[in-house]
Write an enzyme that holds these catalytic residues in place. Structure first.
Site, PDB file in Angstrom:
ATOM      1  N   HIS A  84      37.702  49.949  49.219  1.00  0.00           N
ATOM      2  CA  HIS A  84      38.054  50.478  47.893  1.00  0.00           C
ATOM      3  C   HIS A  84      38.867  49.432  47.129  1.00  0.00           C
ATOM      4  O   HIS A  84      38.583  49.140  45.962  1.00  0.00           O
ATOM      5  CB  HIS A  84      38.842  51.780  48.031  1.00  0.00           C
ATOM      6  CG  HIS A  84      39.545  52.210  46.781  1.00  0.00           C
ATOM      7  ND1 HIS A  84      38.890  52.779  45.711  1.00  0.00           N
ATOM      8  CD2 HIS A  84      40.854  52.133  46.398  1.00  0.00           C
ATOM      9  CE1 HIS A  84      39.759  53.035  44.750  1.00  0.00           C
ATOM     10  NE2 HIS A  84      40.959  52.650  45.138  1.00  0.00           N
ATOM     11  N   ASP A 113      27.791  29.668  21.890  1.00  0.00           N
ATOM     12  CA  ASP A 113      27.630  30.387  23.156  1.00  0.00           C
ATOM     13  C   ASP A 113      28.753  29.920  24.056  1.00  0.00           C
ATOM     14  O   ASP A 113      29.640  29.195  23.609  1.00  0.00           O
ATOM     15  CB  ASP A 113      26.255  30.067  23.797  1.00  0.00           C
ATOM     16  CG  ASP A 113      25.835  31.160  24.777  1.00  0.00           C
ATOM     17  OD1 ASP A 113      26.597  31.436  25.718  1.00  0.00           O
ATOM     18  OD2 ASP A 113      24.754  31.751  24.592  1.00  0.00           O
ATOM     19  N   TRP A 149      42.867  45.606  51.839  1.00  0.00           N
ATOM     20  CA  TRP A 149      42.208  44.561  51.039  1.00  0.00           C
ATOM     21  C   TRP A 149      42.871  43.211  51.258  1.00  0.00           C
ATOM     22  O   TRP A 149      42.289  42.181  50.959  1.00  0.00           O
ATOM     23  CB  TRP A 149      42.208  44.936  49.555  1.00  0.00           C
ATOM     24  CG  TRP A 149      43.495  44.608  48.851  1.00  0.00           C
ATOM     25  CD1 TRP A 149      44.664  45.293  48.923  1.00  0.00           C
ATOM     26  CD2 TRP A 149      43.734  43.498  47.965  1.00  0.00           C
ATOM     27  NE1 TRP A 149      45.618  44.683  48.145  1.00  0.00           N
ATOM     28  CE2 TRP A 149      45.079  43.592  47.547  1.00  0.00           C
ATOM     29  CE3 TRP A 149      42.951  42.449  47.481  1.00  0.00           C
ATOM     30  CZ2 TRP A 149      45.655  42.660  46.669  1.00  0.00           C
ATOM     31  CZ3 TRP A 149      43.533  41.526  46.607  1.00  0.00           C
ATOM     32  CH2 TRP A 149      44.869  41.639  46.213  1.00  0.00           C
ATOM     33  N   SER A 176      32.302  32.542  42.035  1.00  0.00           N
ATOM     34  CA  SER A 176      31.850  33.045  40.737  1.00  0.00           C
ATOM     35  C   SER A 176      33.005  33.052  39.732  1.00  0.00           C
ATOM     36  O   SER A 176      32.846  32.643  38.579  1.00  0.00           O
ATOM     37  CB  SER A 176      31.272  34.452  40.904  1.00  0.00           C
ATOM     38  OG  SER A 176      31.180  35.101  39.663  1.00  0.00           O
ATOM     39  N   SER A 177      34.178  33.482  40.190  1.00  0.00           N
ATOM     40  CA  SER A 177      35.347  33.517  39.305  1.00  0.00           C
ATOM     41  C   SER A 177      35.746  32.123  38.851  1.00  0.00           C
ATOM     42  O   SER A 177      36.113  31.910  37.694  1.00  0.00           O
ATOM     43  CB  SER A 177      36.545  34.139  40.020  1.00  0.00           C
ATOM     44  OG  SER A 177      36.414  35.517  40.067  1.00  0.00           O
ATOM     45  N   HIS A 260      49.726  37.645  44.426  1.00  0.00           N
ATOM     46  CA  HIS A 260      50.548  38.065  43.303  1.00  0.00           C
ATOM     47  C   HIS A 260      49.983  37.592  41.968  1.00  0.00           C
ATOM     48  O   HIS A 260      49.820  38.403  41.052  1.00  0.00           O
ATOM     49  CB  HIS A 260      52.024  37.698  43.442  1.00  0.00           C
ATOM     50  CG  HIS A 260      52.775  38.291  42.301  1.00  0.00           C
ATOM     51  ND1 HIS A 260      53.176  39.603  42.284  1.00  0.00           N
ATOM     52  CD2 HIS A 260      53.053  37.805  41.078  1.00  0.00           C
ATOM     53  CE1 HIS A 260      53.703  39.888  41.109  1.00  0.00           C
ATOM     54  NE2 HIS A 260      53.641  38.814  40.355  1.00  0.00           N
ATOM     55  N   GLU A 262      47.053  37.181  41.262  1.00  0.00           N
ATOM     56  CA  GLU A 262      45.872  38.011  41.043  1.00  0.00           C
ATOM     57  C   GLU A 262      46.216  39.239  40.191  1.00  0.00           C
ATOM     58  O   GLU A 262      45.413  39.666  39.345  1.00  0.00           O
ATOM     59  CB  GLU A 262      45.288  38.436  42.400  1.00  0.00           C
ATOM     60  CG  GLU A 262      44.185  39.483  42.343  1.00  0.00           C
ATOM     61  CD  GLU A 262      42.923  39.003  41.657  1.00  0.00           C
ATOM     62  OE1 GLU A 262      42.704  37.783  41.591  1.00  0.00           O
ATOM     63  OE2 GLU A 262      42.159  39.870  41.189  1.00  0.00           O
ATOM     64  N   TYR A 264      48.241  39.332  37.798  1.00  0.00           N
ATOM     65  CA  TYR A 264      48.290  38.899  36.394  1.00  0.00           C
ATOM     66  C   TYR A 264      46.935  38.412  35.910  1.00  0.00           C
ATOM     67  O   TYR A 264      46.646  38.470  34.723  1.00  0.00           O
ATOM     68  CB  TYR A 264      49.394  37.856  36.216  1.00  0.00           C
ATOM     69  CG  TYR A 264      50.725  38.526  36.421  1.00  0.00           C
ATOM     70  CD1 TYR A 264      51.292  39.278  35.396  1.00  0.00           C
ATOM     71  CD2 TYR A 264      51.352  38.504  37.656  1.00  0.00           C
ATOM     72  CE1 TYR A 264      52.466  39.968  35.586  1.00  0.00           C
ATOM     73  CE2 TYR A 264      52.526  39.194  37.860  1.00  0.00           C
ATOM     74  CZ  TYR A 264      53.086  39.925  36.823  1.00  0.00           C
ATOM     75  OH  TYR A 264      54.240  40.620  37.027  1.00  0.00           O
ATOM     76  N   SER A 275      46.721  43.627  22.675  1.00  0.00           N
ATOM     77  CA  SER A 275      47.315  42.867  21.569  1.00  0.00           C
ATOM     78  C   SER A 275      46.392  42.806  20.359  1.00  0.00           C
ATOM     79  O   SER A 275      46.815  42.378  19.286  1.00  0.00           O
ATOM     80  CB  SER A 275      47.646  41.438  22.019  1.00  0.00           C
ATOM     81  OG  SER A 275      48.596  41.467  23.041  1.00  0.00           O
ATOM     82  N   HIS A 309      57.738  38.559  47.609  1.00  0.00           N
ATOM     83  CA  HIS A 309      58.288  39.903  47.431  1.00  0.00           C
ATOM     84  C   HIS A 309      57.382  40.964  48.079  1.00  0.00           C
ATOM     85  O   HIS A 309      57.764  42.122  48.152  1.00  0.00           O
ATOM     86  CB  HIS A 309      58.562  40.221  45.952  1.00  0.00           C
ATOM     87  CG  HIS A 309      57.350  40.207  45.063  1.00  0.00           C
ATOM     88  ND1 HIS A 309      57.423  39.920  43.724  1.00  0.00           N
ATOM     89  CD2 HIS A 309      56.045  40.422  45.311  1.00  0.00           C
ATOM     90  CE1 HIS A 309      56.220  39.987  43.199  1.00  0.00           C
ATOM     91  NE2 HIS A 309      55.366  40.284  44.136  1.00  0.00           N
ATOM     92  N   HIS A 310      56.194  40.557  48.516  1.00  0.00           N
ATOM     93  CA  HIS A 310      55.335  41.482  49.256  1.00  0.00           C
ATOM     94  C   HIS A 310      55.670  41.493  50.740  1.00  0.00           C
ATOM     95  O   HIS A 310      55.026  42.190  51.511  1.00  0.00           O
ATOM     96  CB  HIS A 310      53.867  41.095  49.083  1.00  0.00           C
ATOM     97  CG  HIS A 310      53.396  41.218  47.667  1.00  0.00           C
ATOM     98  ND1 HIS A 310      52.851  42.365  47.154  1.00  0.00           N
ATOM     99  CD2 HIS A 310      53.438  40.338  46.635  1.00  0.00           C
ATOM    100  CE1 HIS A 310      52.551  42.183  45.879  1.00  0.00           C
ATOM    101  NE2 HIS A 310      52.901  40.966  45.538  1.00  0.00           N
ATOM    102  N   THR A 335      57.652  40.007  29.974  1.00  0.00           N
ATOM    103  CA  THR A 335      56.927  41.274  29.830  1.00  0.00           C
ATOM    104  C   THR A 335      57.624  42.157  28.799  1.00  0.00           C
ATOM    105  O   THR A 335      56.973  42.822  27.984  1.00  0.00           O
ATOM    106  CB  THR A 335      56.830  42.006  31.182  1.00  0.00           C
ATOM    107  OG1 THR A 335      56.389  41.076  32.169  1.00  0.00           O
ATOM    108  CG2 THR A 335      55.832  43.135  31.129  1.00  0.00           C
ATOM    109  N   LYS A 338      56.703  41.154  25.374  1.00  0.00           N
ATOM    110  CA  LYS A 338      55.397  41.684  24.975  1.00  0.00           C
ATOM    111  C   LYS A 338      55.499  43.143  24.538  1.00  0.00           C
ATOM    112  O   LYS A 338      54.995  43.525  23.473  1.00  0.00           O
ATOM    113  CB  LYS A 338      54.401  41.564  26.138  1.00  0.00           C
ATOM    114  CG  LYS A 338      53.852  40.172  26.274  1.00  0.00           C
ATOM    115  CD  LYS A 338      52.846  40.084  27.398  1.00  0.00           C
ATOM    116  CE  LYS A 338      52.016  38.843  27.277  1.00  0.00           C
ATOM    117  NZ  LYS A 338      51.037  38.862  26.188  1.00  0.00           N
ATOM    118  N   ARG A 457      51.257  54.517  53.725  1.00  0.00           N
ATOM    119  CA  ARG A 457      49.936  54.321  53.115  1.00  0.00           C
ATOM    120  C   ARG A 457      48.915  54.037  54.225  1.00  0.00           C
ATOM    121  O   ARG A 457      49.282  53.798  55.381  1.00  0.00           O
ATOM    122  CB  ARG A 457      49.964  53.168  52.111  1.00  0.00           C
ATOM    123  CG  ARG A 457      50.291  51.833  52.733  1.00  0.00           C
ATOM    124  CD  ARG A 457      50.595  50.761  51.707  1.00  0.00           C
ATOM    125  NE  ARG A 457      49.410  50.316  50.975  1.00  0.00           N
ATOM    126  CZ  ARG A 457      49.331  49.153  50.301  1.00  0.00           C
ATOM    127  NH1 ARG A 457      50.366  48.327  50.279  1.00  0.00           N
ATOM    128  NH2 ARG A 457      48.248  48.812  49.659  1.00  0.00           N
TER     129      ARG A 457
HETATM  130 CU    CU Z   1      53.523  40.668  43.655  1.00  0.00          CU
END
Ligand code: CU
Length: 534
Positions: A84, A113, A149, A176-177, A260, A262, A264, A275, A309-310, A335, A338, A457
Site C-alpha cells: 500500500h 513540448d 514500504w 523513470s523518476s 525524508h 521524498e 518534499y 500556490s 528524525h525517523h 513552511t 508559505k 502500526r
Molecule cells: Cu522525515
C-alpha cells in the site's frame, strides 16, 4: 517553410500530408511524444494505482475493524501495508504530479513540448512493467515485501523471491523518476519563451524545478540502498549483517537520506498547485512570490539534513538526537512563510469557493494540521514514546492524503476544463470535496488517539481497548474510498461533456493571472516528427 512539390504517385497529395498522419489507437499511445498525451497517460496510470493501493487500504481497514484475525493472515497483512505504501508513493502520487508537469509545464513556459520528447515517452512506459512486477510479487512463493514500504533489513534480506521483484520494480520506478526530472529541468532551463524569466514563472514550474533537483539528488541513494540489500541477499555481502561486520542501522541512514526528501518531492509540487489555485480564486496575485521561491528552495535544502528524525529509537547519541530534532523544527520556518503567504493572498481578496478552491483550502487547513503533528513527532523525547504507533500513521496521512492528494484533486478540477474542453459539474465536485473532507477526518483523526494510547502500526490484531476508534477509523476509510469512485464518475462525465458547458478560454473568470501564459502550442507529433527545438 518552402513549398512542397506534389507527388503524383500518391494521388497528388503534398508530401507533408502523408508524413503528418495521426496514428490512432494503441499505436498512438505507445509511440506518442506529445506532452499532453503522455501527461494523460501518467494521470490514468496514477489513478489506476490509486485504486489498487486503495483496495489494499480497504482490506487493511476491514481487518482492523475488530480485534482478532478475520480476513487475512498476518503474513499477508504485512505485505498489504508494505505494498500500500510503495504503490501510493511511487505508483500513485509521484506519477500524478509528473502527469500535471507534463500537461502544464510546456503551456506555462511557452515551450513546444518537453525537452526530450522521446525520453518522455520512455519514462512513462517504464511505469506499467514496474507496477506489474510490484503487484505480481504478491503471488510468488513467500510473497512480497513484508517489512513496510521502508524495506528495512534484516527482514528484507531473509525474505523470499518476491523481495527481488520489489527491488527490481523500485529500481525501474526510480529510473523513470530520474529521467522525468532531467526532462523537467532541461525544459524549464532551456525552453522558456522569450521574456519568461525564471522569476516570472508560475509557482508550479518553480516547485517542480526544485523538486526535480531533489529527485536527482536522492533517487540514486535509494537505488544504492536496495542494491546493497540485493547483494546481501544473493552475492554474499554483509552490508547490513552484523555477523559479517555490517550494520542494519546503516540501511536506515541511507534509506532516510532518500526517504525524508521524498516527502518534499511529493509535497513541493502540491505546494505549487495550491500556490496557483488560491490566487486564481481570490482574484489577487500571489502574495510574496519571491519569498515563495526562496522558501521552496530552503525546504528542499533542509530536507537533506534531517533524515535521522525517523530513527530516534535506534540508540543514537543524545547530541545526534538534538541536532536532528532542531534541524527538523527549522523546516517550520520556510513552511510557515508559505502558509502565511497563502493566507495573505486570500486576505481581502474577492474569494469564490468552486471545487478547486475548496480542495486548496482543505489542503491548507489539514496539511497545516499534519505539519503540527510533524513538530510533535520531531521532538525526540516524545517520539521515543510514539515511534511506530498509529500517531505516526495519522501524521503522515494528513501530509500525504490531505496534503498531496487533495492538491492533486484541486489540480484536476482546476486544469481539467482546460484539458478536456468541458467544465465539470460544480455541484458534484462540491459533493466530492465535502464527502472526502469529512470521511478523511473520520478515518484518520482517531488514529492520533490510538497512537497516543499505544497502538502499534503494521499489526493485523490489537488489544480490546483500541476497538472503538478502530471501528470509527474503518468506517471513515470505507466512506473515503467510495468518495473516490464518485470522483472517477465526475471525471468521466467531464471528459464526455455531460455538464453541457464548454470550457471558455479562461475557465475561472479571467482571474487565473499567470496561469496559461501561451495558447496551447503543441502540434500532434510522434516518434516520426519530434519537436523542432531551436
Ligand atoms: Cu522525515
Amino acid at each position: 517553410m518552402a513549398s512542397i512539390p506534389l507527388d503524383p504517385a500518391h494521388g497528388g497529395h503534398a508530401h507533408d500530408d502523408h508524413h503528418d498522419h495521426h496514428p490512432t489507437g494503441l499505436k498512438r499511445w505507445l509511440t506518442t511524444t506529445n506532452h499532453k498525451d503522455i501527461g494523460t497517460m501518467y494521470l490514468w496510470f496514477s489513478f489506476t494505482m490509486f485504486i489498487v493501493g486503495g483496495i489494499m487500504a480497504m482490506i487493511i481497514r476491514a481487518e482492523l475493524f475488530q480485534p482478532g484475525l478475520q480476513i487475512v493472515k498476518p503474513e499477508f497483512f504485512n505485505q498489504l501495508t508494505s505494498l500500500h505504501g510503495l504503490i501510493m508513493v511511487f505508483g500513485a502520487i509521484m506519477p500524478a504530479f509528473v502527469g500535471f508537469a507534463n500537461w502544464m509545464l510546456p503551456l506555462q513556459l511557452g515551450a513546444p513540448d518537453m525537452a526530450f520528447a522521446r525520453m518522455n515517452n520512455w519514462s512513462f512506459w517504464m511505469l506499467p512493467p514496474a507496477a506489474i512486477l510490484l503487484i505480481s510479487s504478491m503471488f510468488v512463493p513467500g510473497g512480497s515485501v513484508a517489512a513496510g514500504w521502508t524495506m528495512y533489513p534484516p527482514l528484507t534480506v531473509q525474505q523470499g523471491y518476491g523481495m527481488d521483484l520489489t527491488i527490481f520494480a523500485v529500481h525501474i520506478l526510480g529510473a523513470s523518476s530520474i529521467m522525468g526530472s532531467i526532462n523537467i529541468i532541461t525544459t524549464i532551463l532551456n525552453l522558456r519563451a522569450p521574456g519568461m524569466t525564471l522569476m516570472k514563472m508560475p509557482m508550479f514550474a518553480w516547485t517542480w524545478l526544485i523538486t526535480a533537483f531533489l529527485l536527482i539528488a536522492t533517487m540514486p541513494v535509494l537505488a544504492g540502498a536496495i542494491t546493497m540489500i540485493l547483494t546481501d541477499r544473493h552475492f554474499g555481502t554483509t552490508f547490513f549483517n552484523a555477523a559479517g561486520g555490517g550494520d542494519p542501522v546503516m540501511y536506515q541512514h541511507i534509506f532516510w537520506f532518500f526517504g525524508h526528501p521524498e516527502v518534499y518531492i511529493i509535497a513541493l509540487p502540491a505546494f505549487g498547485v495550491v500556490s496557483q489555485v488560491i490566487p486564481a480564486f481570490s482574484r489577487k496575485k500571489l502574495f510574496g512570490y519571491p519569498s515563495m521561491v526562496y522558501a521552496t528552495a530552503s525546504i528542499a535544502i533542509l530536507s537533506l539534513i534531517v533524515w535521522a528524525h525517523h530513527m530516534f529509537t535506534v540508540g543514537m547519541p543524545v547530541a545526534g538526537q538534538l541536532y536532528f530534532m532542531f534541524a527538523t523544527m527549522l523546516i517550520a520556518v520556510p513552511t510557515g512563510v508559505k502558509v502565511f503567504n497563502w493566507v495573505a493572498t486570500m486576505w481581502r481578496g474577492s474569494i469564490t469557493l468552486e471545487t478547486p478552491m475548496l480542495f486548496a483550502l482543505g489542503f491548507l487547513f489539514l496539511f497545516t494540521l499534519g505539519g503540527f503533528t510533524g513538530i510533535v513527532v520531531a521532538l525526540s523525547p516524545v517520539d521515543v514514546q510514539i515511534h511506530d504507533t498509529y500517531y505516526v500513521v495519522a501524521h503522515f496521512h494528513y501530509v500525504m492524503v490531505a496534503g498531496a492528494l487533495f492538491s492533486a484533486f484541486a489540480a484536476v478540477y482546476y486544469w481539467g476544463p482546460k484539458w478536456t474542453g468541458w467544465m465539470y459539474e460544480e455541484k458534484l465536485g462540491k459533493i466530492h470535496f465535502w464527502w472526502s473532507l469529512i470521511a478523511f477526518n473520520i478515518a484518520f483523526f482517531p488514529q492520533h488517539f490510538l497512537g497516543l494510547a499505544g497502538m502499534p502500526r503494521r499489526i493485523p490484531d490489537y488489544n480490546q481497548q483500541f476497538t472503538e476508534w478502530n471501528q470509527v477509523s474503518s468506517i471513515g476509510a470505507f466512506l473515503f474510498g467510495t468518495a473516490q469512485i464518485f470522483f472517477l464518475i465526475i471525471v468521466i462525465r467531464m471528459i464526455k461533456g455531460k455538464s453541457g458547458v464548454r470550457a471558455p478560454a479562461k475557465p475561472w473568470d479571467g482571474a487565473e493571472g499567470l496561469e496559461w501564459t501561451v495558447p496551447s502550442p503543441a502540434p500532434y507529433h510522434t516518434f516520426e516528427t519530434p519537436p523542432v527545438v531551436k
